[in-house]
Each structure stands twice: as C-alpha cells, then as structure tokens.
Write a protein that holds these residues in place. Structure first.
Motif, PDB file in Angstrom:
ATOM      1  N   PRO A   2      12.103  13.106  -0.019  1.00  0.00           N
ATOM      2  CA  PRO A   2      10.744  13.384  -0.485  1.00  0.00           C
ATOM      3  C   PRO A   2       9.684  12.950   0.514  1.00  0.00           C
ATOM      4  O   PRO A   2       9.962  12.260   1.495  1.00  0.00           O
ATOM      5  N   LEU A   3       8.484  13.361   0.215  1.00  0.00           N
ATOM      6  CA  LEU A   3       7.307  12.895   0.942  1.00  0.00           C
ATOM      7  C   LEU A   3       6.746  11.700   0.188  1.00  0.00           C
ATOM      8  O   LEU A   3       6.611  11.739  -1.039  1.00  0.00           O
ATOM      9  N   ARG A   4       6.409  10.639   0.914  1.00  0.00           N
ATOM     10  CA  ARG A   4       5.837   9.438   0.296  1.00  0.00           C
ATOM     11  C   ARG A   4       4.455   9.189   0.868  1.00  0.00           C
ATOM     12  O   ARG A   4       4.265   9.206   2.095  1.00  0.00           O
ATOM     13  N   THR A  12      -7.552  -3.711  -3.280  1.00  0.00           N
ATOM     14  CA  THR A  12      -7.113  -2.843  -4.374  1.00  0.00           C
ATOM     15  C   THR A  12      -5.592  -2.808  -4.429  1.00  0.00           C
ATOM     16  O   THR A  12      -4.922  -2.884  -3.390  1.00  0.00           O
ATOM     17  N   PRO A  13      -5.008  -2.689  -5.625  1.00  0.00           N
ATOM     18  CA  PRO A  13      -3.545  -2.611  -5.736  1.00  0.00           C
ATOM     19  C   PRO A  13      -3.021  -1.371  -5.024  1.00  0.00           C
ATOM     20  O   PRO A  13      -3.642  -0.312  -5.063  1.00  0.00           O
ATOM     21  N   PRO A  14      -1.879  -1.486  -4.347  1.00  0.00           N
ATOM     22  CA  PRO A  14      -1.323  -0.316  -3.658  1.00  0.00           C
ATOM     23  C   PRO A  14      -0.816   0.729  -4.638  1.00  0.00           C
ATOM     24  O   PRO A  14      -0.380   0.423  -5.743  1.00  0.00           O
ATOM     25  N   VAL A  15      -0.876   1.976  -4.198  1.00  0.00           N
ATOM     26  CA  VAL A  15      -0.426   3.113  -4.986  1.00  0.00           C
ATOM     27  C   VAL A  15       0.566   3.904  -4.143  1.00  0.00           C
ATOM     28  O   VAL A  15       0.338   4.121  -2.942  1.00  0.00           O
ATOM     29  N   LEU A  16       1.684   4.324  -4.741  1.00  0.00           N
ATOM     30  CA  LEU A  16       2.681   5.123  -4.048  1.00  0.00           C
ATOM     31  C   LEU A  16       2.882   6.435  -4.801  1.00  0.00           C
ATOM     32  O   LEU A  16       3.234   6.436  -5.982  1.00  0.00           O
ATOM     33  N   ARG A  26       6.068  11.613  -8.636  1.00  0.00           N
ATOM     34  CA  ARG A  26       6.077  10.315  -9.313  1.00  0.00           C
ATOM     35  C   ARG A  26       4.964   9.468  -8.709  1.00  0.00           C
ATOM     36  O   ARG A  26       4.752   9.480  -7.489  1.00  0.00           O
ATOM     37  N   LEU A  27       4.242   8.757  -9.562  1.00  0.00           N
ATOM     38  CA  LEU A  27       3.176   7.871  -9.111  1.00  0.00           C
ATOM     39  C   LEU A  27       3.486   6.461  -9.583  1.00  0.00           C
ATOM     40  O   LEU A  27       3.720   6.236 -10.773  1.00  0.00           O
ATOM     41  N   ASP A  28       3.484   5.508  -8.659  1.00  0.00           N
ATOM     42  CA  ASP A  28       3.693   4.097  -8.970  1.00  0.00           C
ATOM     43  C   ASP A  28       2.456   3.321  -8.556  1.00  0.00           C
ATOM     44  O   ASP A  28       2.019   3.407  -7.392  1.00  0.00           O
ATOM     45  N   GLU A  75      -0.819   5.705   4.385  1.00  0.00           N
ATOM     46  CA  GLU A  75       0.468   5.798   5.055  1.00  0.00           C
ATOM     47  C   GLU A  75       1.197   7.029   4.530  1.00  0.00           C
ATOM     48  O   GLU A  75       1.220   7.279   3.326  1.00  0.00           O
ATOM     49  N   LEU A  76       1.793   7.777   5.462  1.00  0.00           N
ATOM     50  CA  LEU A  76       2.494   8.995   5.099  1.00  0.00           C
ATOM     51  C   LEU A  76       3.874   8.970   5.736  1.00  0.00           C
ATOM     52  O   LEU A  76       4.011   8.697   6.940  1.00  0.00           O
ATOM     53  N   GLU A  77       4.892   9.272   4.938  1.00  0.00           N
ATOM     54  CA  GLU A  77       6.257   9.262   5.429  1.00  0.00           C
ATOM     55  C   GLU A  77       6.981  10.519   4.956  1.00  0.00           C
ATOM     56  O   GLU A  77       7.029  10.811   3.761  1.00  0.00           O
TER      57      GLU A  77
END
Length: 881
Positions: A2-4, A12-16, A26-28, A75-77
């Motif tokens: 997948p793309l992350r 701010t809290p990180p979001v993935l 999916r969002l975390d 950040e993009l992976e």
C-alpha cells in the motif's frame, strides 16, 4: 504494497493514512488516549490518479527536510509499486515538488476516511470515501459522566455506562426516595456517552436534560420519568437535499430525515408508542413558545428559530422490526443501529408494490398526513429527490448499500427498492414519471416510477457518475449526468438514446443541477469550477467567479433566528452590484493548486427560480462554509456569506408554506439551514448541534446548551423547540450558566462570553484563562453581580458581570475545576482532585477545604450547609470545612 501517508508535528498527534490499490483505506490517529482507527472503501478513480500524479512528479531526492520546530511534516512511502520511493517534506513543499495533485487527494482522504473526526488536512475534493466505519471506540476528550442538582437536593447523575439516575433525600414529584450513595433511581439510557446533565423546574415539574457524544439533547420529566423530547439529526455530512414546498428532506449520515421548511408551521406527529400511534402534540403538555408574534417574526427572518422537534417519548429501539412488512416513518430514536443487511433482507418483499400501503390499509392522502421524522435507512444516504406520482408524494433515495429506495412521503412506507449492483449510489433524479440513479459502476439506470419496471441502462461514462438531473419539456424530457471521467452526457429519457457528450472542463465534476434561463434549459456543473452550459454543450453563461480569499468570519453574534439590538443575522454577507455588474467571460477556478495561495473549493450547486418568479438563480456552496447566490442572466451576485457549520455539501431551492423562495443548505458537520432569499439571511437551523453537547443549563423555561460545534443554543425546555443560536466562540463550548438576566459561556478558546438572556445580544468577552474553561457560576457579591469561571488548570477567576473587571484570582485549586457555587461572599470550588474548597471574596482567602470520596461534579446549598453530587449520589460537605 500500500501507499502510506503520515502527517503530524511536534504539537499535533501523528496521523497515518494507508491506501491499497484495490480501493481500501485505513486511517490511524495516535493520541494520548491510544489509537483511533477508521476504514473506508474508495472511489475507483483514487488509486489511478495517485499513481498518475506520482509518475508525473517522480520521487525527487530532497534529502532530510529542514523543518522549523512545531511545523507540520509530511511523509510518503510507496513500495512494490511503480513508481515507488520514500520521502519527507515540510507541509508547503508539495507544490514546488510537483506533488500538489497527489497530496490534494491524500489530504482529502484523511478527512473523509475519518468521517470528519480528523481535520489536520484540508479537504478540497468531492466525496471519495464510502462505507466508512470506525474500528475503535470513540475516545473523544473528556471523561463521560456528569451530575447536576435541582430543587430540594434532587440530583441527576449521568454514569459512564450511559445510564441516568436520580437521587433524592425524599419523595419529590413522584420520584421514589433514594438513600445516600448507590446508583439511585434509574431514569433511562441516554443513548450514548453523556458529557453533561442539567436539572430545572419548568411549569411546576422537575425536568432533567442530558447531552453528549451523539449530539442529541434529551429531556425527561423527573416525576413521571417520561422522555419529553430528543431531537434527531445527522451525525455527519448532509450529502443531498430536496424539498416539496412544506418539507425538506435531507440525506446523509444517519439516513434520511424530513423537516418543515417553515419551522413555525407545526406538523402532525406520530411519536408515541404503537398503541398510541396517532397522538398529536396538542395532547401533550402546553407549548409556551408558539405565540403569534414569534410566528410572524420568524417568517420575516427576525423571529426565534423554531424548528419542529422530534419528540421521542419512548426510547424503545426495537419498537419496529425493520425486517417485517411494516416500513414507515421512524419517529422513535433508533440511534441508527439498524444493520445494512436488514434492509437488504426485506427489500425484495416490497419491490414493485406501488399500490400497497400499511398492512392496515392504503396510505392516507398526502394532504392529511405530513410527516416529520426519519425514514428507515440502514446505511449512509448519499442522495435524495422528491416528486409526485399518481396523486401522492414520493421520496427517492440512494446510498452506500447500492439500493435505490422509493418511500411514500406521507406514510413513510417503502414503495420500491431497486438494486442496481452499483456498489454505491452517488446521485438520484426523479421526474416525468421516471426515476434515475447512478454511482460507482458508471452506469445510469432509469425506472418507471409507477410500475417499478427498469426502462433503460445507459452506458458511456468511464468513471463514477456523480450528478444526475432531468430537464426539458414534459413531452421530450432529457437526462443529464456528470462523472469523474470529466464529461457531461445527455440522453433522451423516454428512449434512452444518447444526445450529446462534452468535456466538463474540470477534473472533479461533483455536482450537477438543471434549470432554465430565458425559457431555455441550462445545465450547471460544479467541481473546481462552476460552469453553466446549454443543452447542446455550449457555454453561454458563466458565473462571476469566486474571490480568491473568502469573506472573513464576523465577531460574536446572535444568528440565525431573532437578532437582538446590535446583533446581526448572518456572520458575513455581501451583495454584488445590481444590473450592469461585470460578468466573468469564462468559468473561474475556485481552487488554487495545493501549496499555492488561498483555496476555495466548490462543494455543490443548485439551480432555482428567482425571487418573484424570475428565472435563473444559481447557488454555489463552498468547502470553506460559504454560499453564493447569483443571477444567471447577468452574473450579478445576489448574496454571499460564510458560516462556521462546516463545508457546504448540499443545496436546494424550495418554497415555504407561503410560497416564499428559500435556500436550504447542508454541511459536512450535519447542519441543515434555511436561508432567506436573496440576501441569505438565516431563518432557521433545523438540526440539533453538530458536535458533542458539552454544556447545559436551565433559565426558567429555557434550556441553554453549548457544544463542540462552537455554538451556544437556546431551546424551549418543555417542547424542545429551538429559539436562538449564539455564535462567537472560536472553539468548543464546554460550560454555560445563567443568572442575573445573562447567559454565560466558556470553552476551549479560553474565553468567557456573556449574552443578554432576553435578546441574546452579545455583551462581554472576558479573557484571562490560559487553559479551557470547564465550569461557570453566576452570583452576587454585595450589590454587584459577579461571574466565576474555572479552567482545566485549576485557575478560578471572578469577574464583575456588568463591567468585565476582574474581582478575584484564585490559584490554589489543583486539578481541573468541575463545579462552582456562590454562597454570599463565599465561592465553593469542586476540583478533579476530589476536594471542595471555599474562598472568601473579594480577598481570595481560603477558608475551608474538604476531601470527598469522589469527584464533586455538582455543588448546591441547602438546609444545613453545602452538598456535593457525584457518581455515588449526594454528599454533605461539613459546613465548617
């Protein structure tokens, strides 16, 4: 692989966000309370456009990002795909690197997959995420549960398990005695996590109000333990609107609801248990909010907001079996717990039954049974249309389950259910005896509205269809459609033959509406631009363009109901010059590229008849909360304004009971507003709060509420009819209090605001707290009225209510302040550390302190001293401290 996509900062809290090629996401969201997770299915256009954007930009070697402290990092992976790579960058670098289109999609998905719970990224695109689901429990800030005192030491407690109980020192108004401690006398289940309760005495009865995470305020009679009202609403975006002259239908999160266009017009209700199915609201307690003066003022746009309440007196979630043959308006509070498969299980039993009504007989005539409530709908509703067929009014809806439903508007029962195997339905249209629907599968289907027989299956689009509308004369109607493939198509509706196809001039055409100008048909399509076409694909009409910078929000104001002296009706309005105004010769892009300048993305459009019957008015809704109405003939702007209710996701022109033209607006926060034309003055906000209810207080027969949606609202305590909405806070409202002819509010913006209780005119704005305000109290000190405010860090400030001058500063209260109580020149402060402290004013001398077994959620005075209320009931605090 997948793309992350990760984003966050030191503050701010990180979001993935994780996106898979097969169209899942999916969002975390990571935070102090753990990880919150959502899942969704994505429109098929998402992955190809992400890949195309990555290929166009590549993965440049930018090295370690030089990001200033506190700024947002992206950040993009991408691995095991072509192209692939990993990069990190500062927020504003995306445009310079050619990745603007990629991050525009990813940012929109962050908001949409999380159903709006995560707003750290901008959402400037139409709906791409469907069938969203929260995987983890809601971890909204603040501990659920609250307590409040009424007269005679009557204590209402909302427990963390979503139940309510009453504690009394003796029998009060029929409530059995409950001893000190224990759970007290059960009142009801609240329907969700409760954040606040209030107790008040109205017309000789003790009323208990509760509100919390489901946005609904419920009120019970403590003596009879009967629920008086609990307003329904959308807990998420409103994707579609349609009107029939008296009612407006809204489709979105929570299904399909109906509201009166003119909230002063009372509709017959069907809100008791089945054995008392036809009781009207006249059979209930007297309604004190319906004076003729208020009704006249409302119609003139100057009266109190009064949108019909949904009086759910019985909280029986299983009163109606949705798998049975009894499909009708759901006036009970089902909390949207119906599972999607339930409706699929029975839809074929109702298919093509246009002549069947209730099992007790045919449907009553439409004119005799106007219904206001919720249509049975098992999933998110994406689109709604209203039409008349065979002498009765019908409502057609489409949603994420892919089923197109036709309900009788009067009785609410199911007439047809069509399953087009489309994955989900994005758009529906009705007219000329036909129903059309389209969505994910790129196919447009047309059915006969009377028999339910499928007439045509129209192919040609190469991506999801996002808009549909009929137009043209009755003898030769035409159907228009738009799609994410970037085209507009038209078909002869009676034959299914294609007529024309042309480029929409937009990468994201998301909404389509049809109308007339000079007696000729026109087609309006909105995406990044708003373009107006004739029936042949020419572009003779264009709108005046959206300004690059939206109007700024206005200061604190009383809106949308009866403004008091000095207040305004709408936050920000503008009116363009009349005839002779310059018309932009080409459609104006309303969204600058990501990373470049201001962005004002279009959310939706609607076409309607002008005021007084003139032809050609177009309304444009923007994702910054703005609405613009302009004339098709010359492009002149009739009205424009921005509201804080969220992105505008749906619009509809309707007429109220007097024939006056209105514009109804729906937002991604769940609000449904009625606007006066042409100046867009707000006549009513039909829905309840669009965020958590965090504060409640009684003021005589008025109930005051504060919400995470940043508004303070007032309601008739007995009937639930709304009166005013007070705007001005920049964050959620966490505390309200009343006294001395004032409403006092405080919230996450660390400010305390005061309002005139009679007119709701804004009075003072008090600044001094460094943390959110959690508790408020009104009292007197000598011959002057004072206000106490307590914050999350334990600081308590005392203010002069007339001048706003600071009277006292009390710093010795460790832990968040949960309750305040004036007793002459002494202020009692209850804190999260379980202590109650008494301070002598104005000097601020600590004169007593008592430790309690639990948190003092409420304080009151009575014979013998001071009392605290909490989860264990009533505790007497030693009067000597």
């Amino acid at each position: 692989m997948p793309l992350r996509y990760r984003l966050g900062s030191e503050l701010t809290p990180p979001v993935l966000l994780t996106v898979w090629p097969e169209g899942r996401a999916r969002l975390d969201r990571m935070g102090g309370g753990g990880v919150e997770t959502w899942s969704a299915e994505l429109d098929p256009v998402v992955w190809p456009r992400l890949v195309d954007g990555l290929r166009a930009a590549g993965f440049p070697d930018i090295g370690p990002p030089r990001v200033p402290a506190g700024s947002t990092l992206r950040e993009l992976e991408v691995a095991d795909a072509e192209p692939s790579g990993t990069m990190a960058m500062a927020w504003d670098d995306a445009g310079a690197l050619g990745l603007g289109p990629v991050f525009r999609i990813l940012d929109a998905l962050v908001v949409q997959v999380g159903s709006g719970a995560e707003r750290s990224a901008p959402d400037g695109l139409p709906r791409l995420a469907h069938r969203t689901e929260r995987i983890t429990p809601d971890t909204a800030p603040g501990r659920p549960g609250a307590a409040a005192f009424g007269a005679g030491l009557l204590l209402a407690v909302a427990h963390p398990d979503h139940t309510l109980s009453l504690h009394t020192p003796g029998p009060i108004a029929g409530v059995p005695h409950s001893p000190r401690g224990g759970r007290g006398v059960p009142l009801a289940e609240a329907g969700g996590a409760v954040r606040v309760v209030a107790v008040g005495r109205v017309a000789g009865a003790d009323l208990v109000a509760a509100g919390g995470d489901d946005h609904v305020i419920r009120v019970w009679d403590a003596g009879t333990r009967q629920r008086l009202h609990g307003r329904l609403g959308h807990g998420g975006p409103v994707w579609g609107l349609a009107g029939d002259g008296d009612l407006v239908y809204s489709a979105g999160h929570g299904g399909v609801l109906a509201w009166p266009v003119d909230p002063a017009t009372r509709q017959p209700r069907n809100d008791r248990a089945p054995q008392d199915n036809q009781a009207s609201r006249d059979d209930r307690a007297p309604q004190n909010d319906q004076s003729s003066g208020n009704d006249r003022d409302l119609r003139n746009g100057q009266g109190p907001e009064d949108d019909h309440d949904h009086r759910n007196d019985h909280d029986h979630r299983n009163d109606h079996d949705h798998r049975s043959d009894q499909d009708h308006w759901d006036d009970h509070d089902h909390q949207d717990n119906q599972s999607p498969q339930n409706d699929r299980d029975h839809r074929n039993d109702h298919d093509h039954r246009s002549d069947q009504g209730h099992r007790d007989g045919p449907a009553p005539p439409y004119a005799r049974a106007r219904r206001v409530g919720r249509l049975p709908f098992p999933t998110a509703a994406n689109a709604v249309a209203h039409f008349s067929q065979g002498g009765r009014a019908l409502v057609v809806t489409g949603g994420d389950d892919g089923v197109v439903r036709v309900h009788d508007a009067a009785g609410g029962y199911l007439v047809h259910a069509f399953d087009g195997d489309s994955g989900w339905v994005n758009a529906v249209a009705a007219g000329h005896g036909m129903i059309a629907a389209a969505g994910r599968d790129q196919v447009v289907r047309i059915w006969d509205a009377d028999s339910g027989r499928e007439l045509w299956t129209l192919t040609g689009h190469e991506a999801s269809v996002t808009g549909l509308a009929f137009f043209g004369p009755a003898g030769t109607p035409t159907l228009a459609s738009c799609s994410f493939d970037g085209t507009i198509r038209t078909w002869e509706a009676f034959t299914g033959e294609p007529v024309a196809s042309w480029p929409a001039g937009d990468d994201w055409p998301a909404a389509l509406a049809t109308g007339t100008a000079g007696g000729k048909p026109l087609i309006v399509v909105a995406g990044d631009t708003v373009r107006i076409w004739d029936a042949h694909g020419s572009e003779p009409h264009t709108h005046a363009g959206a300004p690059s910078t939206p109007p700024a929000p206005a200061p604190a104001t009383t809106t949308p109901n009866a403004p008091g002296p000095g207040s305004t009706t709408t936050p920000t309005t503008g009116r363009a010059p009349g005839p002779g105004a310059t018309t932009t010769p080409t459609a104006h892009p309303t969204t600058a590229g990501p990373g470049g300048g201001e962005s004002r993305a279009v959310g939706t459009v609607a076409v309607g008849v002008g005021v007084g019957g003139g032809d050609g008015m177009v309304a444009v809704g923007f994702r910054d909360g703005g609405v613009r109405v302009f004339r098709v003939a010359d492009g002149g702007v009739e009205g424009e304004a921005v509201w804080p209710d969220g992105a505008v996701t749906s619009l509809a022109f309707v007429a109220d009971g007097t024939g006056a033209r209105r514009l109804v607006c729906g937002t991604d926060g769940g609000a449904v507003r009625v606007h006066r034309l042409p100046d867009l003055g707000v006549l009513a906000v039909l829905t309840p709060h669009t965020g958590q209810v965090l504060a409640l207080a009684f003021d005589g027969d008025v109930l005051v509420s504060g919400s995470a949606d940043r508004s303070v609202r007032t309601w008739d305590a007995r009937s639930g009819a709304p009166r005013r909405r007070l705007l001005g806070h920049d964050g959620g409202v966490t505390a309200v209090a009343t006294g001395g002819g004032r409403i006092v509010s405080g919230g996450y913006d660390r400010m305390v605001r005061t309002w005139d209780a009679a007119t709701c005119r804004p009075l003072l704005t008090l600044r001094g707290h460094a943390r959110p305000v959690y508790a408020l109290a009104c009292g007197t000190l000598g011959d002057r009225q004072v206000i106490a405010s307590g914050s999350h860090d334990g600081l308590v400030l005392v203010w002069d209510a007339e001048t706003g001058a600071r009277v006292a500063v009390l710093r010795g209260n460790p832990g968040a302040v949960r309750s305040l109580r004036f007793d002459g020149d002494v202020l009692a402060v209850g804190c999260e550390d379980g202590a109650v402290r008494r301070w002598l004013l104005p000097g601020g001398v600590l004169v007593g302190e008592a430790k309690l077994p639990g948190v003092p959620l409420a304080l009151t005075g009575g014979s013998g001293g001071l009392y605290a209320g909490g989860f264990d009931g009533v505790t007497r605090v030693d009067p000597l401290m």
